[in-house]
Design a protein around this motif. Structure first.
Motif, PDB file in Angstrom:
ATOM      1  N   PRO A  51       0.771  -1.258  -0.028  1.00  4.86           N
ATOM      2  CA  PRO A  51       0.111   0.062  -0.071  1.00  4.86           C
ATOM      3  C   PRO A  51       0.733   1.162  -0.081  1.00  4.86           C
ATOM      4  N   GLU A  52       1.881   1.130   0.725  1.00  3.57           N
ATOM      5  CA  GLU A  52       2.996   2.272   0.806  1.00  3.57           C
ATOM      6  C   GLU A  52       3.267   2.763  -0.678  1.00  3.57           C
ATOM      7  N   TYR A  53       3.634   1.824  -1.431  1.00  2.00           N
ATOM      8  CA  TYR A  53       4.536   1.941  -2.604  1.00  2.00           C
ATOM      9  C   TYR A  53       3.471   2.587  -3.565  1.00  2.00           C
ATOM     10  N   ILE A  54       2.089   2.017  -3.313  1.00  2.46           N
ATOM     11  CA  ILE A  54       1.053   2.380  -4.533  1.00  2.46           C
ATOM     12  C   ILE A  54       0.649   3.956  -4.115  1.00  2.46           C
ATOM     13  N   LEU A  55       0.705   4.275  -2.858  1.00  2.00           N
ATOM     14  CA  LEU A  55       0.215   5.568  -2.450  1.00  2.00           C
ATOM     15  C   LEU A  55       1.339   6.553  -2.738  1.00  2.00           C
ATOM     16  N   ARG A  56       2.682   6.086  -2.667  1.00  2.00           N
ATOM     17  CA  ARG A  56       3.856   7.060  -3.112  1.00  2.00           C
ATOM     18  C   ARG A  56       3.617   7.163  -4.575  1.00  2.00           C
ATOM     19  N   ASP A  57       3.573   6.154  -5.292  1.00  5.83           N
ATOM     20  CA  ASP A  57       3.547   6.204  -6.806  1.00  5.83           C
ATOM     21  C   ASP A  57       2.391   7.148  -7.145  1.00  5.83           C
ATOM     22  N   LYS A  58       1.306   7.106  -6.655  1.00  2.00           N
ATOM     23  CA  LYS A  58      -0.003   7.968  -6.726  1.00  2.00           C
ATOM     24  C   LYS A  58       0.400   9.510  -6.769  1.00  2.00           C
ATOM     25  N   PHE A  59       0.843   9.887  -5.618  1.00  2.00           N
ATOM     26  CA  PHE A  59       1.521  11.247  -5.773  1.00  2.00           C
ATOM     27  C   PHE A  59       2.442  11.784  -6.293  1.00  2.00           C
ATOM     28  N   LEU A  60       3.351  10.895  -6.759  1.00  4.13           N
ATOM     29  CA  LEU A  60       4.625  11.011  -7.554  1.00  4.13           C
ATOM     30  C   LEU A  60       4.381  11.176  -9.190  1.00  4.13           C
ATOM     31  N   ASN A  61       3.375  10.411  -9.513  1.00  5.78           N
ATOM     32  CA  ASN A  61       3.125  10.249 -11.233  1.00  5.78           C
ATOM     33  C   ASN A  61       1.771  10.533 -11.437  1.00  5.78           C
ATOM     34  N   THR A  62       1.050  11.241 -10.863  1.00  2.26           N
ATOM     35  CA  THR A  62      -0.150  11.693 -11.323  1.00  2.26           C
ATOM     36  C   THR A  62      -0.462  13.203 -10.852  1.00  2.26           C
ATOM     37  N   LYS A  63      -1.474  13.634 -11.842  1.00  3.68           N
ATOM     38  CA  LYS A  63      -1.566  14.944 -11.644  1.00  3.68           C
ATOM     39  C   LYS A  63      -2.643  15.393 -10.562  1.00  3.68           C
ATOM     40  N   TYR A  64      -3.204  14.607  -9.754  1.00  4.44           N
ATOM     41  CA  TYR A  64      -3.804  14.841  -8.590  1.00  4.44           C
ATOM     42  C   TYR A  64      -3.132  15.719  -7.565  1.00  4.44           C
ATOM     43  N   GLY A  65      -3.928  16.652  -6.821  1.00  4.54           N
ATOM     44  CA  GLY A  65      -3.305  17.784  -6.201  1.00  4.54           C
ATOM     45  C   GLY A  65      -2.618  16.927  -4.965  1.00  4.54           C
ATOM     46  N   CYS A  66      -1.633  17.377  -4.206  1.00  4.12           N
ATOM     47  CA  CYS A  66      -1.199  16.840  -3.178  1.00  4.12           C
ATOM     48  C   CYS A  66      -1.639  17.342  -1.735  1.00  4.12           C
ATOM     49  N   ALA A  67      -2.272  18.543  -1.778  1.00  8.64           N
ATOM     50  CA  ALA A  67      -2.737  19.292  -0.830  1.00  8.64           C
ATOM     51  C   ALA A  67      -3.945  18.556  -0.166  1.00  8.64           C
ATOM     52  N   ILE A  68      -3.823  18.717   1.224  1.00  7.98           N
ATOM     53  CA  ILE A  68      -4.916  17.717   2.210  1.00  7.98           C
ATOM     54  C   ILE A  68      -6.208  18.256   1.844  1.00  7.98           C
ATOM     55  N   ASN A  69      -6.246  19.460   1.228  1.00  8.56           N
ATOM     56  CA  ASN A  69      -7.966  19.675   0.835  1.00  8.56           C
ATOM     57  C   ASN A  69      -8.245  19.133  -0.365  1.00  8.56           C
ATOM     58  N   SER A  70      -7.330  18.476  -1.065  1.00 11.68           N
ATOM     59  CA  SER A  70      -7.825  17.818  -2.511  1.00 11.68           C
ATOM     60  C   SER A  70      -8.479  16.593  -1.857  1.00 11.68           C
ATOM     61  N   GLU A  71      -9.879  16.463  -2.094  1.00 12.64           N
ATOM     62  CA  GLU A  71     -10.534  15.391  -1.725  1.00 12.64           C
ATOM     63  C   GLU A  71      -9.925  14.095  -2.257  1.00 12.64           C
ATOM     64  N   MET A  72      -9.618  14.145  -3.580  1.00 12.00           N
ATOM     65  CA  MET A  72      -9.237  12.701  -4.133  1.00 12.00           C
ATOM     66  C   MET A  72      -7.925  12.374  -3.480  1.00 12.00           C
ATOM     67  N   GLY A  73      -7.042  13.388  -3.163  1.00 10.30           N
ATOM     68  CA  GLY A  73      -5.753  12.928  -2.359  1.00 10.30           C
ATOM     69  C   GLY A  73      -6.026  12.366  -1.088  1.00 10.30           C
ATOM     70  N   ARG A  74      -6.770  12.746  -0.467  1.00 11.28           N
ATOM     71  CA  ARG A  74      -7.318  12.471   0.993  1.00 11.28           C
ATOM     72  C   ARG A  74      -7.899  10.779   0.863  1.00 11.28           C
ATOM     73  N   ALA A  75      -8.595  10.655  -0.118  1.00  8.12           N
ATOM     74  CA  ALA A  75      -9.263   9.455  -0.425  1.00  8.12           C
ATOM     75  C   ALA A  75      -8.318   8.400  -0.627  1.00  8.12           C
ATOM     76  N   PHE A  76      -7.269   8.665  -1.235  1.00 10.86           N
ATOM     77  CA  PHE A  76      -6.072   7.988  -1.669  1.00 10.86           C
ATOM     78  C   PHE A  76      -5.363   7.427  -0.344  1.00 10.86           C
ATOM     79  N   MET A  77      -5.092   8.296   0.416  1.00  8.70           N
ATOM     80  CA  MET A  77      -4.503   8.056   1.684  1.00  8.70           C
ATOM     81  C   MET A  77      -5.037   7.024   2.654  1.00  8.70           C
TER      82      MET A  77
END
Length: 261
Positions: free
Chosen positions: A202-228
């Motif tokens: 899970p940790e690898y997949i989560l890192r990869d999502k934030f490193l390699n996608t356009k989704y915002g990394c701010a915690i107020n990004s609903e999508m990013g929070r859902a991934f976490m």
């Protein structure tokens, strides 16, 4: 000019608002925010005043008075009478203190990251709420009562580059509260460092999502929070993952063990 401390009862607040002749438009959002703070017992005598000009008209304080009426809770406040009518131009001119400012005054370290982590921690418990507001007082309180946040943030800031936003620490702190320090520490260290991971962790997949996608990394990004949260749930269950995604018809994920507040 007269200055005194008064306890304004809701009935008195209604009378005061009769003299609200030339104030700015009432903000329902602000009244609701103040009312919630009063109901939580956060409203303190801090020197901010209800102000009347020398003609007896209300110049400042309509939102606080409306919140007093709405909640039925008496308002203990400074009341100033007799200011010049055009003095309203100088009201609210100072810089608003941010949650990080308040934490800094309290002697905390890494205050910007800590404020983000505390906000994320609180957001985790607001299941099903489309609109919510988290105050500086709530953030200060949760930092004081849950010292794991400061410890986790301290570990987070020591790792660079930072792949995930500081709000991730709030998710980790909730994992620790509900499922223990060992699993939370493993989730934190592996995610921020990337060391010793397999491609289905899970940790690898989560890192990869934030490193390699356009989704915002701010915690107020609903999508990013859902991934976490999804990655944390997989970690808690000891499951492997192949991807992280959210479909349009999917309910927002809830951390395992969280109950609605």
């Amino acid at each position: 000019m007269q200055i005194q401390i008064e306890t304004i009862q809701p009935e008195v607040a209604k009378c005061m608002l009769h003299f609200n002749k030339a104030n700015r438009s009432l903000s329902e959002h602000t009244v609701a925010k103040y009312a919630r703070a009063m109901e939580r017992g956060e409203w303190l005598l801090n020197g901010e005043a209800i102000i009347f000009d020398d003609a007896g008209n209300l110049a400042n304080g309509q939102h606080r008075l409306n919140a007093c009426i709405r909640t039925g809770i008496p308002l203990n406040t400074v009341v100033v009478r007799g200011v010049q009518p055009d003095s309203f131009k100088t009201f609210d001119g100072g810089k608003t203190r941010s949650p990080a400012d308040i934490l800094s005054v309290a002697g905390e370290k890494n205050t910007v990251a800590l404020a983000s982590a505390a906000r994320a921690y609180l957001m985790m418990e607001m299941i099903g709420r489309k609109k919510f507001e988290i105050t500086s007082t709530q953030i200060d309180k949760i930092v004081k009562t849950n010292r794991s946040l400061s410890r986790i943030v301290g570990t987070y800031v020591g790792h660079k580059p930072r792949v995930l936003p500081a709000g991730f620490c709030g998710v980790v702190a909730q994992v620790e509260r509900l499922h223990g320090e060992p699993i939370a520490s493993s989730f934190l260290i592996k995610t921020i460092s990337g060391v010793g991971l397999s491609k289905d962790d899970p940790e690898y997949i989560l890192r990869d999502k934030f490193l390699n996608t356009k989704y915002g990394c701010a915690i107020n990004s609903e999508m990013g929070r859902a991934f976490m949260i999804k990655a944390a749930n997989a970690k808690i269950q000891g499951k492997k993952m192949s991807l992280l995604r959210m479909t349009d018809d999917e309910s927002f994920p809830v951390l395992i063990g969280i109950k609605p507040t």
